[in-house]
Design a protein around this motif. Sequence first.
Motif, mmCIF file in Angstrom:
data_model
loop_
_atom_site.group_PDB
_atom_site.id
_atom_site.type_symbol
_atom_site.label_atom_id
_atom_site.label_comp_id
_atom_site.label_asym_id
_atom_site.label_seq_id
_atom_site.Cartn_x
_atom_site.Cartn_y
_atom_site.Cartn_z
ATOM 1 N N TYR A 43 -14.643 -8.334 -20.228
ATOM 2 C CA TYR A 43 -14.934 -7.144 -21.031
ATOM 3 C C TYR A 43 -15.845 -6.227 -20.229
ATOM 4 C CZ TYR A 43 -16.251 -4.162 -24.881
ATOM 5 O OH TYR A 43 -16.454 -3.081 -25.676
ATOM 6 N N GLU A 44 -15.301 -5.108 -19.775
ATOM 7 C CA GLU A 44 -16.078 -4.165 -18.967
ATOM 8 C C GLU A 44 -15.574 -2.772 -19.260
ATOM 9 O OE1 GLU A 44 -18.311 -3.454 -16.755
ATOM 10 O OE2 GLU A 44 -19.300 -5.357 -16.310
ATOM 11 N N SER A 45 -15.773 -1.876 -18.303
ATOM 12 C CA SER A 45 -15.396 -0.497 -18.540
ATOM 13 C C SER A 45 -13.896 -0.281 -18.490
ATOM 14 C CB SER A 45 -16.045 0.370 -17.476
ATOM 15 O OG SER A 45 -15.624 -0.083 -16.205
ATOM 16 N N GLY A 46 -13.125 -1.310 -18.147
ATOM 17 C CA GLY A 46 -11.698 -1.145 -18.000
ATOM 18 C C GLY A 46 -11.283 -1.475 -16.580
ATOM 19 N N VAL A 47 -12.234 -1.392 -15.683
ATOM 20 C CA VAL A 47 -11.982 -1.774 -14.299
ATOM 21 C C VAL A 47 -12.525 -3.178 -14.124
ATOM 22 C CG1 VAL A 47 -12.448 -1.167 -11.906
ATOM 23 C CG2 VAL A 47 -12.292 0.625 -13.625
ATOM 24 N N GLU A 48 -11.783 -4.045 -13.449
ATOM 25 C CA GLU A 48 -12.260 -5.399 -13.206
ATOM 26 C C GLU A 48 -13.557 -5.359 -12.406
ATOM 27 O OE1 GLU A 48 -10.834 -9.161 -13.389
ATOM 28 O OE2 GLU A 48 -11.192 -7.949 -15.170
ATOM 29 N N ARG A 50 -16.440 -6.071 -9.799
ATOM 30 C CA ARG A 50 -16.391 -6.608 -8.441
ATOM 31 C C ARG A 50 -17.631 -7.451 -8.198
ATOM 32 N NH1 ARG A 50 -15.012 -1.269 -5.107
ATOM 33 N NH2 ARG A 50 -14.766 -2.715 -3.379
ATOM 34 N N GLY A 51 -17.688 -8.100 -7.037
ATOM 35 C CA GLY A 51 -18.829 -8.953 -6.743
ATOM 36 C C GLY A 51 -18.361 -10.141 -5.948
ATOM 37 N N PRO A 52 -19.240 -11.141 -5.736
ATOM 38 C CA PRO A 52 -18.854 -12.311 -4.936
ATOM 39 C C PRO A 52 -17.538 -12.921 -5.419
ATOM 40 C CG PRO A 52 -21.169 -12.403 -5.527
ATOM 41 C CD PRO A 52 -20.613 -11.214 -6.229
ATOM 42 N N LYS A 53 -17.505 -13.326 -6.697
ATOM 43 C CA LYS A 53 -16.255 -13.828 -7.259
ATOM 44 C C LYS A 53 -15.781 -12.874 -8.356
ATOM 45 C CE LYS A 53 -15.689 -18.151 -8.385
ATOM 46 N NZ LYS A 53 -16.159 -19.320 -9.129
ATOM 47 N N GLY A 54 -16.288 -11.670 -8.312
ATOM 48 C CA GLY A 54 -15.911 -10.696 -9.328
ATOM 49 C C GLY A 54 -16.518 -11.008 -10.664
ATOM 50 N N GLY A 55 -17.694 -11.653 -10.669
ATOM 51 C CA GLY A 55 -18.244 -12.048 -11.948
ATOM 52 C C GLY A 55 -19.716 -11.770 -12.074
ATOM 53 N N ALA A 56 -20.315 -12.407 -13.046
ATOM 54 C CA ALA A 56 -21.721 -12.161 -13.349
ATOM 55 C C ALA A 56 -22.598 -13.321 -12.893
ATOM 56 C CB ALA A 56 -21.891 -11.937 -14.842
ATOM 57 N N TRP A 57 -22.021 -14.275 -12.167
ATOM 58 C CA TRP A 57 -22.821 -15.420 -11.731
ATOM 59 C C TRP A 57 -23.597 -15.036 -10.490
ATOM 60 C CZ3 TRP A 57 -18.231 -19.246 -12.649
ATOM 61 C CH2 TRP A 57 -18.090 -19.417 -14.032
ATOM 62 N N ILE A 58 -24.587 -14.221 -10.700
ATOM 63 C CA ILE A 58 -25.357 -13.655 -9.606
ATOM 64 C C ILE A 58 -26.839 -13.888 -9.884
ATOM 65 C CG2 ILE A 58 -23.740 -11.893 -8.826
ATOM 66 C CD1 ILE A 58 -25.051 -10.037 -10.885
ATOM 67 N N GLN A 59 -27.693 -13.370 -8.991
ATOM 68 C CA GLN A 59 -29.131 -13.530 -9.216
ATOM 69 C C GLN A 59 -29.566 -12.680 -10.402
ATOM 70 O OE1 GLN A 59 -30.672 -12.341 -5.442
ATOM 71 N NE2 GLN A 59 -30.710 -14.449 -4.703
ATOM 72 N N PHE A 60 -30.539 -13.202 -11.142
ATOM 73 C CA PHE A 60 -31.097 -12.406 -12.237
ATOM 74 C C PHE A 60 -32.616 -12.456 -12.184
ATOM 75 C CE2 PHE A 60 -29.889 -16.567 -13.862
ATOM 76 C CZ PHE A 60 -31.084 -17.010 -14.389
#
Lengths: 122, 375
Positions: A43-48, A50-60
């Motif tokens: 669920y995003e703006s309509g565009v997939e 991007r990122g390491p694996k295209g997800g939110a599993w990143i530093q916070f």
Amino acid sequence: MVLQGYDYLLGFLLISCLVPVLALTASYFVRPKGGGAFRETTYESGVEPRGPKGGAWIQFNIRYYMFALVFVIFDVETVFLYPWAVAFSKLGLFAFIEALIFIAILVVGLVYAWRKGALEWT
Amino acid sequence: MNEPIDLGNSFAEAVAGFGIPADLARVLWMPIPMLVVILSASVAVLLSVWAERKWSAYMQQRLGPTVAGLNGFMQGVADGAKLLVKEDVIPRKGDPWLFTFGPVIIIIPIFFAYLVIPFGQGLVISDLAIGIFFFVAISSVAPIGALMAGYASNNKYALLGGLRAAAQGISYELPLALSILSIVMMSNSLSTVDIVNMQSTHGILSWNILKPGVGQIGFVIFLISALAETERAPFDLPEAESELVQGHHTEYSGMKFALFYLAEYANLVLGSLVASILFLGGWSFIVPMGTVANLLGIDPLDPAFQVFSALLGIVMTIAKATLFVFLAILARWTLPRVRIDQLLDLGWKFLLPLALFNLLLTAALKLAFPAFFGG
């Protein structure tokens, strides 16, 4: 004697576990299946995204860890205070002074964390 | 005073007539109060969903739900049935196992905590000796579920929502536990039944909220922390819809979303029940039942009067809990959302020191005036 009523605890744990199991099982049999690849996109703006694996599993934000660490200290403190509170009427003044010292040490800890900025969200 | 009605024993005596031994009767009896509590909690959830929508509508000069049932009171059932037949979407990039277990882990402890809630004299599933401590312990499991759900969605909104839910849950856990602690100290017991019994000796005058000083401070701390624990406005940061879409619920649909919804309202009802037990004397009436019996000229041990006082106890518990549900709904639709730094400041820099002070004040008052603060 002290451990009375725990058979009910076990029974109730099983019954509480049944609530989500039954709900999800019932839904499994009546819900529509299929869907499609597009529904499973993030669920995003309509565009997939991007990122390491295209997800939110990143530093916070590290702040969440700081609060968790301070929490652990004070939670253990609270657990220690429970037996003191229950037995307080039998222990009297001596227990009061002891708890005063105990809480004073922890307040020093809280003030330290506060001054160090562990409780600041900036 | 009056002996509590023991339904378990009555059941055993009733079925003994069919030649069923006492041990078997006990096993047969066990699931009955549990199922009754689970069902009543679910009905309470449906009614509070309806109450929330109706009251918020009246506050905004709307009508709210009107179609499903009389005045729309079946709205909760209609919502649930709709969600039951909705497709279950698991995001492709997410973790399917954690995604499924997130809502499950949130809902189990909330229903499980109903174990120690007394609905009337002797009407408790299990009067554990650690009663209220069990509630504190079990209610801290839910943030793990929120974190799992947020992480498993693999969505930035969901991750932030999950992290916020966990941070908020743990921050308000401490003032909540400490404000409960001062009640425990005045009751000399962790058992929820003992806490209510302590408050039913002199009617409304012995309710914990009227204990000078500590009662009121503790009540305010408990109310704010419990409201924050339910993750409702003004503390609905985890799902702040104007910034995080729906927080950790973002990717959920169908029955899993319904579980979150059920958990939120079951938690609201649970918190209201606990607040009424701790501060408003649970099932106790504003006048002690012994005095009522004397005024009416009835023997307090009269079976009819016993049944009447048991029913009155249930009504009182429900009425007090409804009051808190109403307060929570009022707060949600009146107050604006706080920022995360304000939320954490309120918890750590105001409520936590105040709760520690309140605890020491309780101890000091208990030493100085043992008769007023539970000996």
